[in-house]
Design a protein around this motif. Structure first.
Motif, PDB file in Angstrom:
ATOM      1  N   PRO A 295       0.646  -1.331  -0.139  1.00 30.37           N
ATOM      2  CA  PRO A 295      -0.255  -0.066  -0.131  1.00 30.37           C
ATOM      3  C   PRO A 295       0.719   1.329  -0.240  1.00 30.37           C
ATOM      4  CG  PRO A 295      -1.183  -1.736   1.281  1.00 30.37           C
ATOM      5  CD  PRO A 295       0.186  -2.198   1.175  1.00 30.37           C
ATOM      6  N   PRO A 296       1.917   1.497   0.533  1.00 27.60           N
ATOM      7  CA  PRO A 296       2.807   2.648   0.758  1.00 27.60           C
ATOM      8  C   PRO A 296       3.144   3.200  -0.779  1.00 27.60           C
ATOM      9  CG  PRO A 296       3.667   1.214   2.572  1.00 27.60           C
ATOM     10  CD  PRO A 296       2.787   0.439   1.650  1.00 27.60           C
ATOM     11  N   ILE A 297       3.313   2.169  -1.708  1.00 28.10           N
ATOM     12  CA  ILE A 297       3.650   2.476  -3.080  1.00 28.10           C
ATOM     13  C   ILE A 297       2.728   3.553  -3.664  1.00 28.10           C
ATOM     14  CG2 ILE A 297       2.370   0.902  -4.431  1.00 28.10           C
ATOM     15  CD1 ILE A 297       5.986   2.379  -4.915  1.00 28.10           C
ATOM     16  N   VAL A 298       1.274   3.533  -3.290  1.00 27.69           N
ATOM     17  CA  VAL A 298       0.481   4.455  -4.006  1.00 27.69           C
ATOM     18  C   VAL A 298       0.958   5.885  -4.406  1.00 27.69           C
ATOM     19  CG1 VAL A 298      -1.993   5.078  -3.914  1.00 27.69           C
ATOM     20  CG2 VAL A 298      -1.607   2.987  -3.502  1.00 27.69           C
ATOM     21  N   ASP A 299       1.379   6.555  -3.153  1.00 24.87           N
ATOM     22  CA  ASP A 299       1.676   7.850  -3.024  1.00 24.87           C
ATOM     23  C   ASP A 299       3.121   7.995  -4.021  1.00 24.87           C
ATOM     24  OD1 ASP A 299      -0.327   8.577  -1.364  1.00 24.87           O
ATOM     25  OD2 ASP A 299       0.773   8.154   0.208  1.00 24.87           O
ATOM     26  N   LYS A 300       3.667   7.071  -4.392  1.00 26.52           N
ATOM     27  CA  LYS A 300       4.900   7.391  -5.094  1.00 26.52           C
ATOM     28  C   LYS A 300       4.778   6.825  -6.588  1.00 26.52           C
ATOM     29  CE  LYS A 300       7.359   5.528  -0.968  1.00 26.52           C
ATOM     30  NZ  LYS A 300       8.719   4.755  -0.376  1.00 26.52           N
ATOM     31  N   LEU A 301       3.367   6.675  -6.829  1.00 25.53           N
ATOM     32  CA  LEU A 301       3.096   6.320  -8.289  1.00 25.53           C
ATOM     33  C   LEU A 301       3.311   7.346  -9.407  1.00 25.53           C
ATOM     34  CD1 LEU A 301       0.079   3.748  -7.844  1.00 25.53           C
ATOM     35  CD2 LEU A 301       2.446   3.111  -8.281  1.00 25.53           C
ATOM     36  N   ALA A 302       3.975   7.178 -10.659  1.00 25.23           N
ATOM     37  CA  ALA A 302       3.825   7.859 -11.635  1.00 25.23           C
ATOM     38  C   ALA A 302       3.544   7.123 -12.915  1.00 25.23           C
ATOM     39  CB  ALA A 302       5.252   8.861 -11.574  1.00 25.23           C
ATOM     40  N   SER A 303       2.997   7.662 -13.644  1.00 29.26           N
ATOM     41  CA  SER A 303       2.744   6.644 -15.162  1.00 29.26           C
ATOM     42  C   SER A 303       3.105   7.553 -16.386  1.00 29.26           C
ATOM     43  CB  SER A 303       1.479   6.335 -15.113  1.00 29.26           C
ATOM     44  OG  SER A 303       0.242   7.680 -15.159  1.00 29.26           O
ATOM     45  N   GLY A 304       3.298   6.819 -17.260  1.00 26.37           N
ATOM     46  CA  GLY A 304       3.525   7.440 -18.792  1.00 26.37           C
ATOM     47  C   GLY A 304       3.144   6.605 -19.661  1.00 26.37           C
ATOM     48  N   GLN A 305       3.087   7.148 -20.860  1.00 29.91           N
ATOM     49  CA  GLN A 305       2.595   6.544 -22.249  1.00 29.91           C
ATOM     50  C   GLN A 305       3.391   5.334 -22.524  1.00 29.91           C
ATOM     51  OE1 GLN A 305       2.950   9.485 -25.384  1.00 29.91           O
ATOM     52  NE2 GLN A 305       4.355   8.062 -26.185  1.00 29.91           N
ATOM     53  N   ILE A 306       2.971   4.246 -23.396  1.00 30.32           N
ATOM     54  CA  ILE A 306       3.782   3.379 -24.283  1.00 30.32           C
ATOM     55  C   ILE A 306       4.573   4.162 -24.911  1.00 30.32           C
ATOM     56  CG2 ILE A 306       2.060   3.280 -26.258  1.00 30.32           C
ATOM     57  CD1 ILE A 306       2.590   0.464 -26.312  1.00 30.32           C
ATOM     58  N   LEU A 307       5.808   3.446 -24.899  1.00 33.33           N
ATOM     59  CA  LEU A 307       7.168   3.861 -25.446  1.00 33.33           C
ATOM     60  C   LEU A 307       6.985   3.897 -27.152  1.00 33.33           C
ATOM     61  CD1 LEU A 307       9.815   2.274 -23.397  1.00 33.33           C
ATOM     62  CD2 LEU A 307       9.111   4.950 -23.295  1.00 33.33           C
ATOM     63  N   VAL A 308       7.513   4.818 -27.674  1.00 29.24           N
ATOM     64  CA  VAL A 308       7.656   4.763 -29.402  1.00 29.24           C
ATOM     65  C   VAL A 308       9.230   4.738 -29.569  1.00 29.24           C
ATOM     66  CG1 VAL A 308       5.309   5.876 -29.749  1.00 29.24           C
ATOM     67  CG2 VAL A 308       7.225   7.387 -29.389  1.00 29.24           C
ATOM     68  N   PRO A 309       9.507   4.364 -30.777  1.00 27.27           N
ATOM     69  CA  PRO A 309      10.867   4.453 -31.338  1.00 27.27           C
ATOM     70  C   PRO A 309      11.377   5.562 -31.137  1.00 27.27           C
ATOM     71  CG  PRO A 309       9.809   2.680 -32.553  1.00 27.27           C
ATOM     72  CD  PRO A 309       8.750   3.472 -31.662  1.00 27.27           C
ATOM     73  N   THR A 310      10.718   6.692 -32.161  1.00 28.87           N
ATOM     74  CA  THR A 310      11.300   7.964 -32.201  1.00 28.87           C
ATOM     75  C   THR A 310      10.491   9.040 -31.616  1.00 28.87           C
ATOM     76  OG1 THR A 310      10.411   8.013 -34.442  1.00 28.87           O
ATOM     77  CG2 THR A 310      12.906   7.376 -34.264  1.00 28.87           C
ATOM     78  N   PRO A 311      10.956  10.201 -31.095  1.00 27.39           N
ATOM     79  CA  PRO A 311      10.108  11.124 -30.871  1.00 27.39           C
ATOM     80  C   PRO A 311       9.183  11.777 -31.837  1.00 27.39           C
ATOM     81  CG  PRO A 311      12.322  11.700 -30.280  1.00 27.39           C
ATOM     82  CD  PRO A 311      12.290  10.517 -31.237  1.00 27.39           C
ATOM     83  N   GLY A 312       7.921  11.785 -31.427  1.00 26.74           N
ATOM     84  CA  GLY A 312       6.677  12.372 -32.440  1.00 26.74           C
ATOM     85  C   GLY A 312       5.852  11.530 -32.819  1.00 26.74           C
TER      86      GLY A 312
END
Length: 479
Positions: A295-312
């Protein structure tokens, strides 16, 4: 655990079902004797994030249904085998989650499921196209209804905010492309932090799902090796090669936690939830699954999108129509009460509890924004809402394809097994191995089509061809 992924909840073909979806923490429940005993309604599932919710709901519904509703949770790595053994002994529970990995026609012919009756007022709460022949219905009979949105992903980036900040990185702005992500992992490593873990072990089902997702984001115009516009299998497409080569690069650079090639979902997520690793590639359900573990991990969670090979690049992914979340067992001696239990999951109280458990998002994604969940989960849901689209499906175009699906067989080694072998060094020629998989999958579909035609089914390879499909939008031509 053969055939275990969340993809069986997303209404895909048999190949999409053989193998997605996963409860996450270790089970504390004991195996029950199976469903159908007098006065008892047995309910088994594999949703770790919902364990406490479902335990409480079972007690509440015991009074409503005037039966002892007994809920049993199975860890994802144990669920499929437990269900298979129960089926062989004719001791399946009355209600069980969709995890077996077989298409609906095979479940019906194999006497896994019983027709379910859902009250009209409950059905009215669902979208008009929620029920699809061959996916939730067969020959006009209903076998379950979906509870989860198709707009979800198994392959988001999850970070520990404290560890990323310690390495001088911004956890509120996670990298989106391969080079930037690898650079961030390198900074974590330089700060003395274990950079990344993935669930690449067990039967390879989870990493298979994730490679399929990553390949779509890398430009593969289809799902699970099947190209939408041509109907041809092409696991040896450059997008798959790019994804797997990138994973190997991260592994060879010692940025992936040692042992990850043998980690199941629980193993990998436990490392992340306990703070032993800075980053974890996991599904939208990671928030709830991690909370269930630590349970303590909840306040430490950050999320991001699925990765793509190149920017844009567009991080677009595609999913099929959702399948049933729960089934009533053919072994059930009280199918009417079992159907009422399933119907109760659409109540406002249960839906609220389901959202707050932060597992797979509900059909109505708009409910999430105002719910009592962490921002990282809301951010993940918003990403999926904007970047996951409805894909074309042969079974929607031609429901007779259900008879083909019932004749399909699991093809191995699958993509997950190939990743395991390539990173482990036993596979040297990646492209050749992927080509073998393409050919074997094509051959399996051909034999299934031939047998279905011989039995009178009006099906064709043309059912898999969607020349009007366009990337970055829901496919709406097939109804």
């Amino acid at each position: 655990m053969p055939g275990m992924t969340r993809r069986s909840l997303l209404g895909t073909s048999v190949l999409a079902a053989v193998g997605a979806a996963a409860g996450c923490s270790s089970s504390t429940s004991q195996t029950s004797s199976g469903g159908g005993t007098a006065g008892t309604l047995d309910w088994w599932d594999h949703f770790s994030s919902f364990k406490h919710l479902n335990d409480d709901w079972a007690k509440q519904q015991s009074g409503v249904l005037k039966a002892n509703v007994a809920h049993t949770y199975y860890d994802a790595s144990k669920a499929t085998q437990a269900f298979q053994l129960a089926h062989q002994a004719n001791k399946m529970p009355d209600v069980y989650s969709n995890v077996i990995g077989l298409p609906l026609p095979a479940l019906v012919s194999g006497k896994w499921v019983h027709e379910v009756t859902i009250p009209a007022d409950v059905q009215a709460k669902l979208p008009k196209d929620a029920f699809t022949e061959g996916i939730t219905r067969l020959n006009g009979k209903l076998y379950g209804f979906p509870m989860f949105s198709l707009r979800q992903s198994s392959t988001l980036v999850w970070a520990n905010k404290d560890l990323w900040s310690k390495a001088g990185l911004d956890p509120g702005n996670l990298p989106t492309d391969y080079v930037a992500f690898k650079d961030a992992l390198g900074k974590l490593k330089s700060a003395g932090i274990q950079p990344l873990t993935l669930a690449m072990g067990a039967d390879g089902g989870r990493i298979r799902d994730q490679v399929d997702d990553l390949a779509q984001a890398a430009g593969f115009p289809g799902y699970q090796g099947l190209q939408f516009t041509t109907g041809a299998y092409a696991y040896d497409h450059d997008a798959y090669v790019t994804v797997i080569e990138y994973l190997k690069d991260l592994n060879d650079s010692k940025l992936i936690m040692p042992g990850s090639n043998n980690f199941g979902v629980v193993d990998a997520r436990t490392r992340y939830a306990s703070g032993a690793v800075g980053t974890f590639i996991d599904g939208i359900w990671c928030a709830g699954g991690s909370k269930a573990l630590a349970p303590p991990i909840v306040d430490k969670l950050a999320s991001g999108q699925i990765l793509v090979p190149t920017p844009g690049m567009h991080p677009w992914c595609y999913r099929g129509r959702p399948a049933a979340t729960y089934f009533v067992s053919a072994d059930s001696k009280n199918p009417d009460a079992a159907g009422k239990l399933i119907a109760s999951f659409m109540s406002e109280d249960y839906q609220k509890g389901m959202i707050e458990a932060m597992d797979q998002p509900p059909l109505n994604l708009d409910l999430v924004a105002s719910s009592n969940v962490v921002d990282a989960y809301k951010k993940g849901v918003e990403f999926c809402k904007a970047n996951v689209f409805l894909m074309p499906q042969a079974i929607v175009k031609n429901p007779a394809q259900a008879r083909v699906d019932a004749l399909r067989k699991p093809v191995t080694p699958h993509v997950g097994n190939i990743v395991q072998g390539y990173l482990g060094g036993s596979i040297k020629d990646l492209k050749a191995e992927l080509k073998k998989l393409s050919d074997a999958t094509t051959a399996d579909r051909a034999q299934a089509l031939q047998k279905a035609k011989a039995a009178g089914a009006k099906v064709s390879e043309d059912d898999y061809v969607f020349t009007d499909w366009k990337p970055g939008q829901d496919y709406g031509a097939a109804k």
